[in-house]
Design an enzyme around this catalytic site. Structure first.
Site, mmCIF file in Angstrom:
data_model
loop_
_atom_site.group_PDB
_atom_site.id
_atom_site.type_symbol
_atom_site.label_atom_id
_atom_site.label_comp_id
_atom_site.label_asym_id
_atom_site.label_seq_id
_atom_site.Cartn_x
_atom_site.Cartn_y
_atom_site.Cartn_z
ATOM 1 N N GLY A 14 -23.874 5.591 7.718
ATOM 2 C CA GLY A 14 -24.187 6.886 7.096
ATOM 3 C C GLY A 14 -23.431 8.078 7.648
ATOM 4 N N SER A 15 -22.247 7.844 8.258
ATOM 5 C CA SER A 15 -21.547 9.010 8.816
ATOM 6 C C SER A 15 -20.976 9.905 7.714
ATOM 7 C CB SER A 15 -20.467 8.582 9.810
ATOM 8 O OG SER A 15 -19.367 8.016 9.147
ATOM 9 N N ASN A 16 -20.572 9.324 6.588
ATOM 10 C CA ASN A 16 -20.100 10.173 5.476
ATOM 11 C C ASN A 16 -21.256 10.950 4.854
ATOM 12 O OD1 ASN A 16 -17.149 10.049 4.727
ATOM 13 N ND2 ASN A 16 -17.573 7.884 5.112
ATOM 14 N N ARG A 67 -29.030 -8.682 -9.627
ATOM 15 C CA ARG A 67 -28.393 -7.372 -9.518
ATOM 16 C C ARG A 67 -28.972 -6.419 -10.567
ATOM 17 N NH1 ARG A 67 -21.913 -6.210 -10.128
ATOM 18 N NH2 ARG A 67 -22.176 -4.940 -11.964
ATOM 19 N N VAL A 94 -20.823 -2.945 -5.770
ATOM 20 C CA VAL A 94 -20.226 -2.454 -7.010
ATOM 21 C C VAL A 94 -21.370 -2.162 -7.971
ATOM 22 C CG1 VAL A 94 -18.728 -3.035 -8.951
ATOM 23 C CG2 VAL A 94 -18.125 -3.791 -6.651
ATOM 24 N N HIS A 111 -13.456 5.899 -0.420
ATOM 25 C CA HIS A 111 -12.926 4.581 -0.060
ATOM 26 C C HIS A 111 -11.839 4.763 1.004
ATOM 27 C CE1 HIS A 111 -12.064 0.363 -0.583
ATOM 28 N NE2 HIS A 111 -10.770 0.674 -0.596
ATOM 29 N N ASP A 147 -13.403 0.156 -7.285
ATOM 30 C CA ASP A 147 -12.660 1.283 -6.712
ATOM 31 C C ASP A 147 -11.527 1.728 -7.646
ATOM 32 O OD1 ASP A 147 -14.241 1.201 -4.348
ATOM 33 O OD2 ASP A 147 -13.005 -0.412 -3.570
ATOM 34 N N GLU A 176 -12.058 11.166 6.326
ATOM 35 C CA GLU A 176 -13.048 10.971 5.258
ATOM 36 C C GLU A 176 -14.108 12.061 5.312
ATOM 37 O OE1 GLU A 176 -14.788 7.020 4.635
ATOM 38 O OE2 GLU A 176 -13.183 6.156 5.812
HETATM 39 C C1 GAR Z 1 -16.463 4.328 5.287
HETATM 40 O O1 GAR Z 1 -15.221 4.107 5.888
HETATM 41 C C2 GAR Z 1 -16.328 4.264 3.776
HETATM 42 O O2 GAR Z 1 -15.141 4.816 3.280
HETATM 43 C C3 GAR Z 1 -16.352 2.769 3.555
HETATM 44 O O3 GAR Z 1 -17.321 2.289 4.446
HETATM 45 C C4 GAR Z 1 -17.421 3.167 5.565
HETATM 46 C C5 GAR Z 1 -18.853 3.629 5.656
HETATM 47 O O4 GAR Z 1 -19.051 4.398 6.806
HETATM 48 N N1 GAR Z 1 -16.664 2.467 2.200
HETATM 49 C C6 GAR Z 1 -16.157 1.439 1.541
HETATM 50 O O5 GAR Z 1 -15.384 0.643 2.055
HETATM 51 C C7 GAR Z 1 -16.604 1.320 0.110
HETATM 52 N N2 GAR Z 1 -15.727 0.454 -0.628
HETATM 53 P P1 GAR Z 1 -20.318 5.363 6.919
HETATM 54 O O6 GAR Z 1 -21.542 4.509 6.570
HETATM 55 O O7 GAR Z 1 -20.329 5.772 8.366
HETATM 56 O O8 GAR Z 1 -20.114 6.500 5.958
#
Ligand code: GAR
Length: 204
Positions: A14-16, A67, A94, A111, A147, A176
């Site tokens: 969850g950092s994003n 799903r 997805v 991504h 994506d 990101e």
């Molecule tokens: C991030 O690098 C994001 O871009 C990637 O997973 C990580 C999640 O980090 N997402 C994908 O690869 C989606 N296809 P986070 O949980 O710390 O945000």
């Protein structure tokens, strides 16, 4: 400028998601985090959202037989909230057409590659294995492909000779965290989509 009401989907760390909520807190984004939904009971993102006062809801993928059933439950929870954009932030599934038809606002995703290179899982490892010298990250609109939706914003990151998957991932992740906020600012200012091309809407 219209207030962005952001619903977040996250599967893990969850950092994003945190970077988005932090941008709201500091005022960099004129927005509100209305809910964070996760498919994963172990997701750290669920606890993080609560720290920001955002409702955090688990819709456990494993509690649903298919799903379609899972996505219907996800949509029901999501549509209890008033949102005008959905941000996938480390959401590792997805989304099917059923969900995309039922969602009431555009869906964005981040991504960790310069799409269309290296879609799917382990994008940073794919980039290293291919031997590219420039990697990066992309925020794009979500369609039913992997994506594959129109690109909103991208940022390049150098690949260094001694990079490992971990060091490259960390360098990309730092970008990101800024890129998602910038992409949301751009989205909020108004975008026009022509085919695959996303541009700022012309000012009146
Ligand atoms: C991030 O690098 C994001 O871009 C990637 O997973 C990580 C999640 O980090 N997402 C994908 O690869 C989606 N296809 P986070 O949980 O710390 O945000």
């Amino acid at each position: 400028m219209q207030l962005l009401k952001i619903a977040i989907l996250a599967s893990g760390r969850g950092s994003n998601a945190k970077a988005i909520l932090e941008s709201i807190k500091t005022g960099a984004l004129h927005a509100e985090g209305v809910v964070l939904l996760s498919d994963n009971p172990e997701a750290e993102a669920l606890l993080m959202a609560q720290d920001y006062g955002v409702p955090a809801i688990l819709v456990n993928r494993k509690a649903h037989p298919s799903r379609e059933a899972y996505e219907a439950a996800l949509l029901t929870e999501l549509n209890h909230f008033d949102y005008n954009v959905v941000c996938l932030a480390g959401y590792m599934r997805v989304l099917g057409e059923g969900f995309l038809l039922g969602v009431k606002a555009p869906v964005l995703n981040i991504h960790p590659s310069l799409l269309p290179s290296f879609p799917g899982l382990h994008a940073q490892r794919q980039a290293l294995d291919y031997g590219v010298k420039v990697a990066g990250c992309t925020v794009h609109l979500v369609d039913a492909g992997l994506d594959s939706g129109p690109i909103l914003l991208q940022r390049a990151v150098p690949v260094l000779d001694d990079d490992t998957e971990a060091t490259l991932s960390a360098r990309i992740l730092k970008e990101e965290h800024q890129l998602y906020t910038e992409a949301l600012q751009r989205f909020q200012a108004g975008i026009t989509i022509q085919g695959r091309t996303v541009k700022a809407s012309a000012k009146e």
